[in-house]
Design a protein around this motif. Sequence first.
Motif, mmCIF file in Angstrom:
data_model
loop_
_atom_site.group_PDB
_atom_site.id
_atom_site.type_symbol
_atom_site.label_atom_id
_atom_site.label_comp_id
_atom_site.label_asym_id
_atom_site.label_seq_id
_atom_site.Cartn_x
_atom_site.Cartn_y
_atom_site.Cartn_z
ATOM 1 N N PRO A 1 44.261 53.645 19.614
ATOM 2 C CA PRO A 1 43.653 52.548 20.380
ATOM 3 C C PRO A 1 43.638 52.801 21.887
ATOM 4 C CG PRO A 1 45.617 51.789 19.197
ATOM 5 C CD PRO A 1 45.400 53.203 18.826
ATOM 6 N N LEU A 2 44.681 53.471 22.405
ATOM 7 C CA LEU A 2 44.697 53.748 23.845
ATOM 8 C C LEU A 2 43.588 54.709 24.244
ATOM 9 C CD1 LEU A 2 48.538 54.000 24.504
ATOM 10 C CD2 LEU A 2 46.970 52.176 25.234
ATOM 11 N N ILE A 3 43.361 55.738 23.449
ATOM 12 C CA ILE A 3 42.273 56.681 23.734
ATOM 13 C C ILE A 3 40.930 55.961 23.683
ATOM 14 C CG2 ILE A 3 41.030 58.699 22.824
ATOM 15 C CD1 ILE A 3 43.816 59.751 21.923
ATOM 16 N N ARG A 4 40.779 55.119 22.686
ATOM 17 C CA ARG A 4 39.517 54.372 22.525
ATOM 18 C C ARG A 4 39.294 53.427 23.703
ATOM 19 N NH1 ARG A 4 34.720 53.812 21.694
ATOM 20 N NH2 ARG A 4 33.888 52.146 20.445
ATOM 21 N N LEU A 5 40.334 52.683 24.080
ATOM 22 C CA LEU A 5 40.194 51.672 25.125
ATOM 23 C C LEU A 5 40.164 52.254 26.537
ATOM 24 C CD1 LEU A 5 42.631 48.974 23.697
ATOM 25 C CD2 LEU A 5 40.144 48.853 23.776
ATOM 26 N N LEU A 6 41.048 53.201 26.813
ATOM 27 C CA LEU A 6 41.184 53.690 28.180
ATOM 28 C C LEU A 6 40.254 54.856 28.517
ATOM 29 C CD1 LEU A 6 45.070 53.501 28.576
ATOM 30 C CD2 LEU A 6 43.342 51.805 29.247
ATOM 31 N N LEU A 7 39.915 55.649 27.506
ATOM 32 C CA LEU A 7 39.031 56.799 27.752
ATOM 33 C C LEU A 7 37.636 56.595 27.176
ATOM 34 C CD1 LEU A 7 41.556 59.713 27.115
ATOM 35 C CD2 LEU A 7 40.692 58.875 29.315
ATOM 36 N N ASP A 8 37.441 55.481 26.467
ATOM 37 C CA ASP A 8 36.148 55.145 25.870
ATOM 38 C C ASP A 8 35.618 56.264 24.977
ATOM 39 O OD1 ASP A 8 34.103 53.313 25.401
ATOM 40 O OD2 ASP A 8 32.828 54.212 26.945
ATOM 41 N N ALA A 9 36.557 56.926 24.275
ATOM 42 C CA ALA A 9 36.157 57.987 23.348
ATOM 43 C C ALA A 9 35.569 57.358 22.087
ATOM 44 C CB ALA A 9 37.368 58.848 22.989
ATOM 45 N N PRO A 10 34.662 58.040 21.413
ATOM 46 C CA PRO A 10 34.136 57.522 20.154
ATOM 47 C C PRO A 10 35.274 57.315 19.147
ATOM 48 C CG PRO A 10 32.848 59.398 20.916
ATOM 49 C CD PRO A 10 34.056 59.316 21.798
ATOM 50 N N PRO A 11 35.107 56.384 18.212
ATOM 51 C CA PRO A 11 36.173 56.056 17.269
ATOM 52 C C PRO A 11 36.760 57.260 16.523
ATOM 53 C CG PRO A 11 34.439 54.428 17.102
ATOM 54 C CD PRO A 11 33.945 55.500 18.030
ATOM 55 N N LEU A 12 35.911 58.094 15.953
ATOM 56 C CA LEU A 12 36.447 59.208 15.171
ATOM 57 C C LEU A 12 37.126 60.255 16.054
ATOM 58 C CD1 LEU A 12 33.712 59.631 12.421
ATOM 59 C CD2 LEU A 12 35.972 58.576 12.219
ATOM 60 N N ILE A 13 36.658 60.425 17.274
ATOM 61 C CA ILE A 13 37.328 61.325 18.229
ATOM 62 C C ILE A 13 38.698 60.742 18.578
ATOM 63 C CG2 ILE A 13 37.245 62.313 20.560
ATOM 64 C CD1 ILE A 13 35.240 63.594 18.602
ATOM 65 N N SER A 14 38.760 59.433 18.773
ATOM 66 C CA SER A 14 40.031 58.769 19.075
ATOM 67 C C SER A 14 41.036 58.966 17.941
ATOM 68 C CB SER A 14 39.809 57.271 19.304
ATOM 69 O OG SER A 14 38.943 57.060 20.386
ATOM 70 N N LEU A 15 40.564 58.837 16.721
ATOM 71 C CA LEU A 15 41.451 59.011 15.560
ATOM 72 C C LEU A 15 41.872 60.474 15.388
ATOM 73 C CD1 LEU A 15 39.557 56.746 13.035
ATOM 74 C CD2 LEU A 15 41.913 56.415 13.772
ATOM 75 N N MET B 1 38.212 51.552 13.301
ATOM 76 C CA MET B 1 38.876 50.878 14.416
ATOM 77 C C MET B 1 39.347 49.488 13.999
ATOM 78 S SD MET B 1 39.096 52.818 17.142
ATOM 79 C CE MET B 1 39.486 54.125 16.006
ATOM 80 N N LEU B 2 38.513 48.778 13.235
ATOM 81 C CA LEU B 2 38.918 47.455 12.736
ATOM 82 C C LEU B 2 40.100 47.578 11.776
ATOM 83 C CD1 LEU B 2 35.420 45.811 12.184
ATOM 84 C CD2 LEU B 2 37.121 45.206 13.925
ATOM 85 N N LEU B 3 40.089 48.583 10.936
ATOM 86 C CA LEU B 3 41.190 48.814 10.006
ATOM 87 C C LEU B 3 42.478 49.130 10.773
ATOM 88 C CD1 LEU B 3 41.893 49.022 6.982
ATOM 89 C CD2 LEU B 3 41.311 51.450 7.120
ATOM 90 N N ALA C 1 37.827 60.760 3.537
ATOM 91 C CA ALA C 1 37.205 59.438 3.433
ATOM 92 C C ALA C 1 36.505 59.033 4.732
ATOM 93 C CB ALA C 1 38.240 58.390 3.046
ATOM 94 N N THR C 2 36.885 59.641 5.851
ATOM 95 C CA THR C 2 36.247 59.270 7.119
ATOM 96 C C THR C 2 34.766 59.618 7.136
ATOM 97 O OG1 THR C 2 36.797 61.357 8.239
ATOM 98 C CG2 THR C 2 38.394 59.552 8.432
ATOM 99 N N THR C 3 34.334 60.495 6.247
ATOM 100 C CA THR C 3 32.907 60.822 6.198
ATOM 101 C C THR C 3 32.092 59.726 5.521
ATOM 102 O OG1 THR C 3 33.139 62.062 4.134
ATOM 103 C CG2 THR C 3 33.381 63.303 6.178
ATOM 104 N N TYR C 4 32.770 58.789 4.866
ATOM 105 C CA TYR C 4 32.074 57.736 4.117
ATOM 106 C C TYR C 4 32.141 56.358 4.762
ATOM 107 C CZ TYR C 4 32.209 61.330 0.558
ATOM 108 O OH TYR C 4 32.074 62.522 -0.122
ATOM 109 N N VAL C 5 32.890 56.239 5.858
ATOM 110 C CA VAL C 5 33.005 54.937 6.523
ATOM 111 C C VAL C 5 32.667 55.100 8.004
ATOM 112 C CG1 VAL C 5 34.710 54.009 4.906
ATOM 113 C CG2 VAL C 5 35.489 55.241 6.921
ATOM 114 N N SER C 6 32.324 54.007 8.630
ATOM 115 C CA SER C 6 31.939 54.067 10.033
ATOM 116 C C SER C 6 33.176 54.087 10.936
ATOM 117 C CB SER C 6 31.074 52.852 10.394
ATOM 118 O OG SER C 6 31.863 51.674 10.396
#
Length: 122
Positions: A33-47, A103-105, A93-98
């Motif tokens: 979440p910090l990478i997503r929020l502070l660096l605005d990285a795309p969700p899968l890059i953040s994960l 991020m919501l999960l 499984a990440t290839t089958y979900v958005s």
Amino acid sequence: MTPTEILVAFAIGLFTGFFSGLMGIGGGALGTPLIRLLLDAPPLISLASTMPVMLPSATSGAIAYFREKKVDFKLAGLLLLSAIPMTVVGAEATTYVSGRFLMLLTAFFLLLVGASFLLRQL
């Protein structure tokens, strides 16, 4: 990356590293979440970007806890046997979900864990 983004990424590493050692959480739970929020990285890059960091972080934390005789090796072995194959399944499984769903999960999981910790202390 800009110099500011490099500093923010370094700060995220400091923060997640400290809390990983202190509480056994870090990379995915805090870093994503910090990478997503502070660096605005795309969700899968953040994960995905936290994954290579987890192995050395977890290893150094495990060594410290081992020295303090706080590791239950039977429990750790059982967790390892089940976690390794499911990590592969989860990554596939990440290839089958958005990314939005992931991020919501992640948010739901963090809320659930946080609420259960709070309720147990009441």
